[in-house]
Scaffold this motif. Structure first.
Motif, PDB file in Angstrom:
ATOM      1  N   MET A 142      10.557 -19.968  -3.956  1.00 19.72           N
ATOM      2  CA  MET A 142       9.290 -20.323  -4.572  1.00 19.72           C
ATOM      3  C   MET A 142       8.105 -19.666  -3.856  1.00 19.72           C
ATOM      4  N   ASP A 143       8.271 -19.282  -2.610  1.00 20.36           N
ATOM      5  CA  ASP A 143       7.192 -18.608  -1.910  1.00 20.36           C
ATOM      6  C   ASP A 143       6.953 -17.210  -2.457  1.00 20.36           C
ATOM      7  N   MET A 144       7.914 -16.701  -3.198  1.00 23.64           N
ATOM      8  CA  MET A 144       7.806 -15.359  -3.734  1.00 23.64           C
ATOM      9  C   MET A 144       7.129 -15.336  -5.095  1.00 23.64           C
ATOM     10  N   GLU A 145       6.837 -16.519  -5.636  1.00 21.86           N
ATOM     11  CA  GLU A 145       6.315 -16.577  -6.986  1.00 21.86           C
ATOM     12  C   GLU A 145       4.840 -16.221  -7.077  1.00 21.86           C
ATOM     13  N   HIS A 146       4.112 -16.345  -6.015  1.00 27.49           N
ATOM     14  CA  HIS A 146       2.669 -16.172  -6.075  1.00 27.49           C
ATOM     15  C   HIS A 146       2.289 -14.727  -5.789  1.00 27.49           C
ATOM     16  N   VAL A 147       1.433 -14.185  -6.662  1.00 25.11           N
ATOM     17  CA  VAL A 147       0.898 -12.854  -6.446  1.00 25.11           C
ATOM     18  C   VAL A 147      -0.401 -13.022  -5.662  1.00 25.11           C
ATOM     19  N   ALA A 148      -0.343 -12.707  -4.386  1.00 25.82           N
ATOM     20  CA  ALA A 148      -1.472 -13.001  -3.506  1.00 25.82           C
ATOM     21  C   ALA A 148      -2.565 -11.949  -3.604  1.00 25.82           C
ATOM     22  N   GLY A 149      -3.809 -12.445  -3.646  1.00 20.72           N
ATOM     23  CA  GLY A 149      -4.947 -11.570  -3.456  1.00 20.72           C
ATOM     24  C   GLY A 149      -5.373 -10.721  -4.631  1.00 20.72           C
ATOM     25  N   TYR A 150      -4.777 -10.900  -5.810  1.00 19.30           N
ATOM     26  CA  TYR A 150      -5.194 -10.055  -6.924  1.00 19.30           C
ATOM     27  C   TYR A 150      -6.464 -10.610  -7.542  1.00 19.30           C
ATOM     28  N   ARG A 151      -7.530  -9.864  -7.418  1.00 11.92           N
ATOM     29  CA  ARG A 151      -8.814 -10.295  -7.953  1.00 11.92           C
ATOM     30  C   ARG A 151      -8.808 -10.197  -9.477  1.00 11.92           C
ATOM     31  N   GLY A 152      -9.235 -11.237 -10.128  1.00 10.07           N
ATOM     32  CA  GLY A 152      -9.258 -11.261 -11.584  1.00 10.07           C
ATOM     33  C   GLY A 152      -8.102 -12.020 -12.194  1.00 10.07           C
ATOM     34  N   ALA A 153      -7.098 -12.359 -11.383  1.00  9.14           N
ATOM     35  CA  ALA A 153      -5.931 -13.073 -11.915  1.00  9.14           C
ATOM     36  C   ALA A 153      -6.317 -14.440 -12.474  1.00  9.14           C
ATOM     37  N   GLN A 154      -7.389 -15.026 -11.953  1.00  5.93           N
ATOM     38  CA  GLN A 154      -7.797 -16.351 -12.404  1.00  5.93           C
ATOM     39  C   GLN A 154      -8.326 -16.343 -13.838  1.00  5.93           C
ATOM     40  N   PHE A 155      -8.604 -15.153 -14.370  1.00  3.53           N
ATOM     41  CA  PHE A 155      -9.135 -15.057 -15.733  1.00  3.53           C
ATOM     42  C   PHE A 155      -8.049 -14.792 -16.776  1.00  3.53           C
ATOM     43  N   ILE A 156      -6.831 -14.549 -16.328  1.00  2.00           N
ATOM     44  CA  ILE A 156      -5.772 -14.157 -17.267  1.00  2.00           C
ATOM     45  C   ILE A 156      -5.553 -15.227 -18.331  1.00  2.00           C
ATOM     46  N   GLY A 157      -5.445 -16.482 -17.919  1.00  4.02           N
ATOM     47  CA  GLY A 157      -5.189 -17.556 -18.874  1.00  4.02           C
ATOM     48  C   GLY A 157      -6.286 -17.700 -19.905  1.00  4.02           C
ATOM     49  N   THR A 158      -7.550 -17.654 -19.466  1.00  2.23           N
ATOM     50  CA  THR A 158      -8.682 -17.793 -20.385  1.00  2.23           C
ATOM     51  C   THR A 158      -8.726 -16.646 -21.382  1.00  2.23           C
ATOM     52  N   ILE A 159      -8.540 -15.427 -20.881  1.00  4.00           N
ATOM     53  CA  ILE A 159      -8.578 -14.263 -21.762  1.00  4.00           C
ATOM     54  C   ILE A 159      -7.393 -14.278 -22.716  1.00  4.00           C
ATOM     55  N   TYR A 160      -6.236 -14.700 -22.211  1.00  6.65           N
ATOM     56  CA  TYR A 160      -5.057 -14.818 -23.071  1.00  6.65           C
ATOM     57  C   TYR A 160      -5.343 -15.744 -24.246  1.00  6.65           C
ATOM     58  N   ASP A 161      -5.952 -16.906 -23.968  1.00  2.40           N
ATOM     59  CA  ASP A 161      -6.298 -17.843 -25.035  1.00  2.40           C
ATOM     60  C   ASP A 161      -7.273 -17.213 -26.021  1.00  2.40           C
ATOM     61  N   ALA A 162      -8.251 -16.476 -25.506  1.00  6.85           N
ATOM     62  CA  ALA A 162      -9.247 -15.845 -26.371  1.00  6.85           C
ATOM     63  C   ALA A 162      -8.614 -14.809 -27.291  1.00  6.85           C
ATOM     64  N   VAL A 163      -7.675 -14.021 -26.751  1.00  8.60           N
ATOM     65  CA  VAL A 163      -6.984 -13.012 -27.569  1.00  8.60           C
ATOM     66  C   VAL A 163      -6.140 -13.697 -28.643  1.00  8.60           C
ATOM     67  N   ARG A 164      -5.380 -14.697 -28.221  1.00  9.13           N
ATOM     68  CA  ARG A 164      -4.467 -15.359 -29.154  1.00  9.13           C
ATOM     69  C   ARG A 164      -5.224 -16.108 -30.247  1.00  9.13           C
ATOM     70  N   ILE A 220     -14.099  -7.939 -13.290  1.00 11.93           N
ATOM     71  CA  ILE A 220     -14.738  -9.048 -14.007  1.00 11.93           C
ATOM     72  C   ILE A 220     -15.095 -10.162 -13.025  1.00 11.93           C
ATOM     73  N   HIS A 221     -16.331 -10.649 -13.120  1.00 11.41           N
ATOM     74  CA  HIS A 221     -16.798 -11.712 -12.221  1.00 11.41           C
ATOM     75  C   HIS A 221     -16.678 -13.094 -12.860  1.00 11.41           C
ATOM     76  N   SER A 222     -16.790 -13.169 -14.178  1.00 11.46           N
ATOM     77  CA  SER A 222     -16.685 -14.456 -14.863  1.00 11.46           C
ATOM     78  C   SER A 222     -16.344 -14.231 -16.331  1.00 11.46           C
TER      79      SER A 222
END
Length: 236
Positions: A142-164, A220-222
């Motif tokens: 489970m320690d291998m599951e996290h992609v550390a330090g990628y800037r912008g990853a926090q927006f993936i879910g929101t943008i995914y919802d917007a596209v869908r 992307i900042h926000s």
């Protein structure tokens, strides 16, 4: 044969449903749950067929992956686990199951930036722990599951919802040459991963001529939903 992502999503969905003892599950209920899960995570609108569902049940009930799931039918209608404490995540894996889950988990790891999958992370983690124990690895999977330090990853879910959902968004974007970020109203069309970076393919509302633009998520900042501008479909 390695499991593909769709099969794993369906099996995981069936397992979660049957662990919910506060509801009685008919075949139609379970098929609907699987169909909804595939629509959510893969964008598939085609209903899961009964044949596919029955194949999934047969796979879970068999020893092919080491599950031997005690799925029974009550009153010729309701599906449940005969052992109420049973879950596919509680069992040791045979070699074929290990290979299949390794392949499937490699795929699912790519989706863990999506908050929509938060309820699945515990299941995935438990499966990884079983793999770790089976292989004798001293490192928790489970320690291998996290992609550390990628800037912008926090927006993936929101943008995914917007596209869908085809919703206009406002992104605060700082291009490589710009000194500061600026707000842009965009129509999101696609999320694309390329060489370990994520990109948003969209069109700026300010474009005078229809033109597809590409925005790197790490610039992307926000991100916010915009209800003022109706969504414009891509004409390409």
């Amino acid at each position: 044969m390695p499991l593909n992502r769709a099969t794993l999503i369906r099996i995981s969905t069936i397992d979660k449903c049957l662990q919910n003892h506060y509801r009685r599950w008919t075949i139609n209920d379970l098929i609907d749950a699987c169909t909804d899960a595939l629509a959510e995570f893969e964008g598939r609108s085609t209903p899961v067929s009964r044949r596919t569902f029955q194949n999934d049940l047969a796979l879970m009930r068999s020893d092919r992956l080491g599950y031997n799931a005690p799925i029974v039918v009550r009153e010729n209608k309701y599906y449940e686990y005969e052992d109420p404490d049973y879950s596919i995540t509680h069992l040791p894996l045979n070699d074929e199951g290990l290979d299949a889950l390794n392949s499937a988990l490699d795929i699912l790891r790519q989706l863990q930036g999506f908050p929509q999958l938060a309820s699945s992370i515990d299941t995935i983690s438990k499966l990884n722990e079983q793999i770790s124990r089976h292989t004798g690895s001293s490192v928790h999977a489970m320690d291998m599951e996290h992609v550390a330090g990628y800037r912008g990853a926090q927006f993936i879910g929101t943008i995914y919802d917007a596209v869908r959902k085809q919703q206009t968004i406002v992104i605060e974007y700082q291009s490589f040459k710009a000194r500061q970020a600026e707000p842009l109203v965009v129509y999101p069309y696609l999320l694309k991963e390329y060489r370990n970076r994520w990109f948003l393919i969209a069109e700026k509302s300010a474009n005078r001529v229809p033109q597809v633009n590409i925005f790197a998520l790490d610039r992307i900042h926000s991100v916010e939903f915009d209800k003022k501008h109706p969504f414009k479909k891509c004409i390409a």
